[in-house]
Design a protein around this motif. Structure first.
Motif: not given
Lengths: 256, 256
Positions: A7, A42-43, A48
């Motif tokens: 990630q 998830f990010l 972000i």
DNA sequence: GAAGAATTTGGAATTATTTGCAAGAAAAAA
DNA sequence: TTTTTTCTTGCAAATAATTCCAAATTCTTC
């Protein structure tokens, strides 16, 4: 490879490229698209990045964090600036010591410079901030007083910071470059700074888009024949380019 | 090989690589994965690393707001931190010269400090960046090398930056404050820096949430009786608070 | 130094998580 | 529209975490 490491690499990759496809990441990280998709999701939840079909895009917030005053500029000519930046980055050898000026064009160069693992000396907060997440880039920041709107460190400390060092290259921006009146810039405080940068570098590269050729700003920096290398777009006024070349400037015209 | 030696090597390894898997460490140290897992879990409890599936990651002790979005850390205790920050800001007089440390708690203080129109001296990129949009706050940035992940400027230049100045107040964070072992922090590079800050300030305020009371980090900064003012939550261990007060520390307990 | 207690270590069994794959749904592209 | 690409979902295999236990080691105590 660990999930979190993956990630982080996605994050770093995005910071350079701004946008990328899942397949691209899948190839880069040598994991399945499913896994990349999960990581991306998830990010996304952390904020972000923004999802798009088939890929992901760096979310504006993060951009702003790194380059707040420079963002509004990122409108019409941003593509051209990117081309200049990419080309300019290609002129840098891996591991070189690079002085970087404040200013939006130079900031764009900074983004493309990460793979070269340079040692960077800068007085630009946005650039310092950009690199502060990468371990590959060693960043030296000059001291100084923050010039509010530009996010640039100024003052005697900043100038002094450059007086003690020697760098391979300086990458500079400016407000204008005129054959007669030379290089000019918009803020008096920046002039001392930039002079110190030029003195500290073995080679000086000016990056400016073609609209700045023939333009004049308020304060004088140096004469045109003191410019060693200039990178600009290929739609630059040919007469000016010719005149500059006659003065010994190594003009690089970048096509997009 | 001794357990402690193993753990130190894990620590060193992580500082180079940032991430590593348990198997990697198991191979490196020639011990079973179980043992590595136990070591990792212990190191996690000391706070120098964070667990991930299959491995460990160097913890970014002082998480930088926004700059490291992978850390969902800024959730649980963030309210408490805000309270400390607000209170700490109230201790500052308008127009004072304030030295500000890196670290998330101090960063929160910075946000609340804008209305006081302070003159800020800092080695923290996030703080510099925060203020770079405000004209009300004059920010002096020390020079130095960017310590990745923390966004803090370190090195001799940075230390030197503080040696020349005198400030009214220094607002500091730390990894732990123990009655016996004094104030400790997680990164050796920060210690010199913080010592210079303390020397340069007439008054020193330490801000740390109550979990850090009684905690110990790796590197020694100063003894407990050298702490003038401490701001923490009111759920702090009363025994520790009493012991600190006995040592002459002015402890401020903030309730939310 | 030796017997016993306490701790540490490595491994096995169980449980939980992550990963890659595939089939159908949904969205973009032609 | 059809075709292609991407997304979602469920599932099975792989991988890692947890728990427990026995062997090895170190520490006490005599």
């Amino acid at each position: 490879m660990l999930a979190e490491e993956r990630q982080q690499r996605i994050n770093e990759h995005l910071r350079e490229k701004e946008f990328c496809t899942l397949k691209e990441l899948s190839d880069m990280l040598k994991v399945s698209v499913s896994t990349v998709r999960r990581d991306i999701n998830f990010l996304k939840s952390t904020g972000i990045l923004r999802r798009t079909h088939g890929g992901a895009r760096l979310s504006e917030q993060v951009e702003i964090e790194g380059s707040h005053p420079l963002v509004p500029n990122a409108t019409v000519r941003s593509e051209l600036k990117e081309c200049i930046a990419r080309y300019c980055a290609s002129l840098i050898e891996p591991g070189q010591t690079v002085i970087m000026d404040g200013g939006s064009t130079v900031f764009s160069v900074a983004r493309h410079l990460v793979p070269k693992h340079p040692i960077v000396i800068t007085n630009s907060l946005p650039i310092s901030n950009l690199y502060s997440t990468y371990r590959q880039v060693e960043v030296h920041v000059t001291g100084g007083v923050v010039y509010p709107r530009l996010g640039v460190l100024t003052g005697p400390n900043a100038v002094e910071g450059f007086s003690k060092i020697h760098a391979d290259v300086a990458i500079m921006g400016a407000g204008g470059l005129d054959v007669q009146d030379g290089v000019t810039n918009t803020h008096a405080l920046l002039i001392d700074m930039q002079l110190a940068m030029i003195r500290a570098a073995r080679k000086v590269i000016f990056c400016m888009d073609s609209t700045k050729l023939g333009a004049k700003s308020l304060f004088f920096l140096c004469s045109a024949d003191q410019v060693q290398t200039l990178v600009t777009n290929d739609d630059a006024n040919p007469a000016i380019v010719a005149a500059l070349r006659k003065k010994g400037v190594d003009v690089h015209l970048v096509s997009c």
